[in-house]
Design a protein around this motif. Structure first.
Motif, short mmCIF file in Angstrom:
data_model
loop_
_atom_site.label_atom_id
_atom_site.label_comp_id
_atom_site.label_asym_id
_atom_site.label_seq_id
_atom_site.Cartn_x
_atom_site.Cartn_y
_atom_site.Cartn_z
N THR A 44 86.26 26.52 -74.26
CA THR A 44 86.29 25.08 -73.96
C THR A 44 86.97 24.35 -75.11
N PRO A 45 87.94 23.48 -74.81
CA PRO A 45 88.62 22.74 -75.89
C PRO A 45 87.63 21.97 -76.75
N LYS A 46 87.93 21.87 -78.04
CA LYS A 46 87.06 21.18 -78.97
C LYS A 46 86.85 19.73 -78.52
N GLY A 47 85.60 19.28 -78.67
CA GLY A 47 85.26 17.91 -78.31
C GLY A 47 84.80 17.73 -76.88
N GLN A 48 85.05 18.72 -76.02
CA GLN A 48 84.60 18.61 -74.63
C GLN A 48 83.15 19.10 -74.48
N TRP A 49 82.47 18.56 -73.48
CA TRP A 49 81.05 18.84 -73.29
C TRP A 49 80.80 20.27 -72.82
N ILE A 50 79.72 20.83 -73.34
CA ILE A 50 79.14 22.08 -72.83
C ILE A 50 77.82 21.69 -72.18
N ARG A 51 77.71 21.94 -70.88
CA ARG A 51 76.53 21.50 -70.15
C ARG A 51 75.82 22.70 -69.53
N ALA A 52 74.52 22.71 -69.62
CA ALA A 52 73.70 23.71 -68.93
C ALA A 52 72.64 22.95 -68.13
N TRP A 53 72.31 23.43 -66.96
CA TRP A 53 71.37 22.72 -66.10
C TRP A 53 70.32 23.69 -65.57
N GLY A 54 69.25 23.12 -65.04
CA GLY A 54 68.23 23.93 -64.37
C GLY A 54 67.27 24.63 -65.31
N TYR A 55 67.17 24.14 -66.56
CA TYR A 55 66.29 24.80 -67.53
C TYR A 55 64.83 24.54 -67.17
N ASN A 56 64.03 25.59 -67.18
CA ASN A 56 62.59 25.47 -66.90
C ASN A 56 61.86 26.29 -67.94
N PHE A 111 61.66 24.82 -75.24
CA PHE A 111 63.06 24.41 -75.21
C PHE A 111 63.79 25.04 -76.40
N PRO A 112 65.12 25.24 -76.28
CA PRO A 112 65.86 25.57 -77.50
C PRO A 112 65.80 24.39 -78.45
N THR A 113 65.93 24.63 -79.72
CA THR A 113 65.90 23.54 -80.69
C THR A 113 67.31 22.98 -80.92
N LYS A 114 67.36 21.78 -81.46
CA LYS A 114 68.65 21.19 -81.82
C LYS A 114 69.39 22.11 -82.79
N GLU A 115 68.65 22.70 -83.73
CA GLU A 115 69.27 23.55 -84.75
C GLU A 115 69.85 24.82 -84.12
N GLU A 116 69.16 25.36 -83.14
CA GLU A 116 69.69 26.55 -82.45
C GLU A 116 70.99 26.22 -81.72
N LEU A 117 71.04 25.04 -81.12
CA LEU A 117 72.28 24.61 -80.45
C LEU A 117 73.38 24.35 -81.48
N ASP A 118 73.00 23.74 -82.61
CA ASP A 118 73.99 23.46 -83.66
C ASP A 118 74.62 24.75 -84.18
N ASP A 119 73.83 25.81 -84.25
CA ASP A 119 74.34 27.08 -84.77
C ASP A 119 75.40 27.69 -83.85
N MET A 153 74.54 19.78 -73.96
CA MET A 153 73.40 19.18 -73.27
C MET A 153 72.77 20.23 -72.36
N VAL A 154 71.48 20.52 -72.57
CA VAL A 154 70.72 21.43 -71.72
C VAL A 154 69.72 20.60 -70.94
N SER A 155 69.94 20.45 -69.64
CA SER A 155 69.10 19.58 -68.81
C SER A 155 68.00 20.39 -68.14
N ARG A 156 66.80 19.84 -68.17
CA ARG A 156 65.67 20.47 -67.50
C ARG A 156 65.86 20.41 -65.99
N ILE A 157 65.23 21.31 -65.26
CA ILE A 157 65.37 21.40 -63.81
C ILE A 157 65.02 20.09 -63.12
N CYS A 158 64.12 19.30 -63.67
CA CYS A 158 63.69 18.06 -63.05
C CYS A 158 64.75 16.97 -63.11
#
Length: 540
Positions: A104-116, A125-133, A141-146
């Motif tokens: 994915t080109p730099k600066g574009q969003w990485i989205r995940a959905w349906g997290y439960n 949930f994953p932590t901010k630091e885990e995502l930063d790594d 952005m990791v969106s919950r299933i709801c």
């Protein structure tokens, strides 16, 4: 000369006034012209007729999903699915995010959905630091299933200008660490604002609508009530894609947004249009607000504290006065009004507004709605009946989230999505999936309306079961009623639009526990096959 289909030897569930089951039906052009016995339908044969033997299989009116999010579902298909069999742990999720980021080109969003988190081995949930790594060059952005909660990385927080000094938005929570820094967890309106910032391009939306429409057709869905996504620009693309034919289903479009819906409601009340504008392919529906949170979050607004937490009553977005100020003028100007209202406190708030609106500006056949109407206690059902309100419940939620409902809400879970209580009160409740919050297969919604079973087999509110034919009516004709279209669709009767779905078996003779195994053989919209997986000679 228009082509004519003569469907014979079927189990034709008409959903007419008497719930008759016929043998055969004739379709000419985009209309149903006759329903009856094999003999009576075969008398209509001419040189332009194609006779289709259904071999005892069930033919139904096309399913009407009265509340889903086509744009959100479709764009999810362009994103990482946390529902994938490959993702059972946070480690596996992070691996998927890294692979996506690498391409994915730099600066574009990485989205995940349906997290439960309840289904992930880590139970968190994953932590901010885990995502930063994973990446410091993409917002994540990791969106919950709801669809009401998300976890984001530091890059996303910077994009949204969220830091330790950012206050919680009305109706939302920016979670903070012990030292006051944003943890990355965004709840309710905080999530909705981030969701809006991460919006997709028009090109991506059109691609998403095409994918979603194809998927819906595979499950026999011929009409959708779109429950909004990314605001008015999204609505414009939705209408354009319907006109282009990218969306095959008939669309009844609610007007609002997942973020700052109140601003859109105010704007539309001044716009000089109102509910009903359009045609039988695309029509403007109600204005819509969000009043509370997610039933599975759990963040719904309840009159009594949660069974699982005596200090928690959930989240609500507005005061009673604010809801009155937003929705009563819409009622006055001819709009159908509705709101996301899951908890009994939120349902009561919306009913208060509807009652006041009718007192101030009496209207016949307003058919105001309540989206979800989760904890619908008996006193609230009686008010719905008196005010002629149409609830839009999600019985399929009980399958996926029902065990959590029992834990969080106790005996109140028995009153959640109470289909039989609506039936007994003569309230035309219209079943919906709320996809992508849960799967959009209408047969699952019907199955749960009949059985009240969660995925674990727990029966929740046995007294709120309905019969198979009653559940089918709630997924067809009642959906048409909720959009003021019961005279043109929702049942198999002469003069109505030829929106039909054929299943691979007789569902009346199928054991209810095998209903989820049934498949759609073909789907017809406006007299045209839009999906087929059969070998009976009809091509989509």
């Amino acid at each position: 000369m228009e082509r004519q289909y003569l469907f014979i030897d079927g189990e034709i569930i008409t959903v007419d006034e008497k719930d008759q089951v016929a043998e055969a039906v004739a379709v000419r052009g985009n209309k149903i012209i006759a329903v009856g016995s094999n003999e009576s339908i075969l008398k209509l044969k001419d040189d332009h007729s194609e006779i289709i033997d259904l071999n005892g299989k069930t033919l139904l009116p096309g399913f009407i999903d009265s509340h889903l999010h086509i744009s959100v579902y479709g764009t999810n298909c362009l994103s990482i699915s946390c529902q994938s069999e490959k993702i059972k742990s946070i480690k596996e999720l992070l691996q998927e995010i890294k692979m996506k980021a690498d391409h994915t080109p730099k600066g574009q969003w990485i989205r995940a959905w349906g997290y439960n988190e309840s289904l992930i081995s880590d139970k968190r949930f994953p932590t901010k630091e885990e995502l930063d790594d994973i990446t410091s060059e993409h917002p994540i952005m990791v969106s919950r299933i709801c669809g009401h909660i998300s976890m984001v990385n530091s890059y996303a927080l910077r994009v949204a200008n969220i830091d330790r000094n950012t206050p919680d938005p009305q109706g939302g929570i920016i979670d903070k660490t012990a030292v006051g820094e944003p943890s990355g967890l965004l709840i309710e309106n905080a999530h909705m604002k981030m969701f809006n910032i991460s919006a997709f391009s028009e090109e991506e939306l059109s691609k998403a609508h095409t994918i979603a429409s194809e998927h819906f057709a595979e499950k026999g869905i011929t009409s959708i009530h779109d429950a909004t996504g990314y605001g008015l620009d999204n609505l414009r693309v939705l209408q354009a894609d319907s006109k282009k034919g990218l969306i095959k289903q008939r669309v009844y479009a609610m007007v609002g947004a997942l973020n700052n819906a109140q601003d859109i409601v105010k704007h539309m009340v001044k716009a000089g249009i109102f509910t009903g504008l359009g045609d039988d392919k695309f029509r403007i529906g109600p204005v819509k607000l969000f009043l509370d949170g997610s039933s599975s979050g759990p963040t719904i607004w309840t009159r009594e504290a949660y069974t699982s937490d005596p200090n928690n009553y959930g989240v609500h977005y507005f005061s009673q006065e604010e809801v009155d100020e937003l929705l009563i003028p819409a009622h006055e100007k001819g709009w159908q009004i509705t709101s996301h209202a899951q908890g009994d406190a939120a349902i009561e708030m919306l009913l208060n507004t509807i009652e006041k609106a009718h007192q101030l500006y009496p209207r016949e056949e307003a058919r105001h709605r309540i989206e979800h109407a989760g904890v619908a206690a008996p006193d609230l059902i009686e008010r719905m009946r008196t005010l002629n309100v149409v609830p839009i419940p999600n019985p399929a939620f009980l399958y996926e989230y029902g065990d959590g409902y029992v834990k969080n809400y106790g005996v109140r879970a028995n009153d959640m999505y109470p289909m039989n209580a609506y039936q007994n009160a003569d309230i035309p409740a219209a079943i919906s999936s709320d996809s992508p919050v849960t799967g959009f297969n209408p047969l699952r919604g019907i199955y749960v309306a009949v059985t009240r079973k969660s995925s674990s087999g727990q029966v929740i509110g046995d007294g709120n079961r309905v019969s198979l034919l009653e559940a089918i009516r709630m997924y067809t004709l009642n959906g048409a009623y909720a959009s003021f279209e019961e005279n043109i669709k929702g049942s198999i009767e002469p003069g109505k639009l030829a929106d039909l779905v054929l299943l691979d078996r007789s569902i009346i003779q199928t054991d209810i526990d095998e209903l989820l195994e049934a498949e759609v053989e073909w789907t017809m919209i406006d007299g045209e096959m839009v999906y087929t997986n059969s070998n009976i000679g009809i091509k989509a």
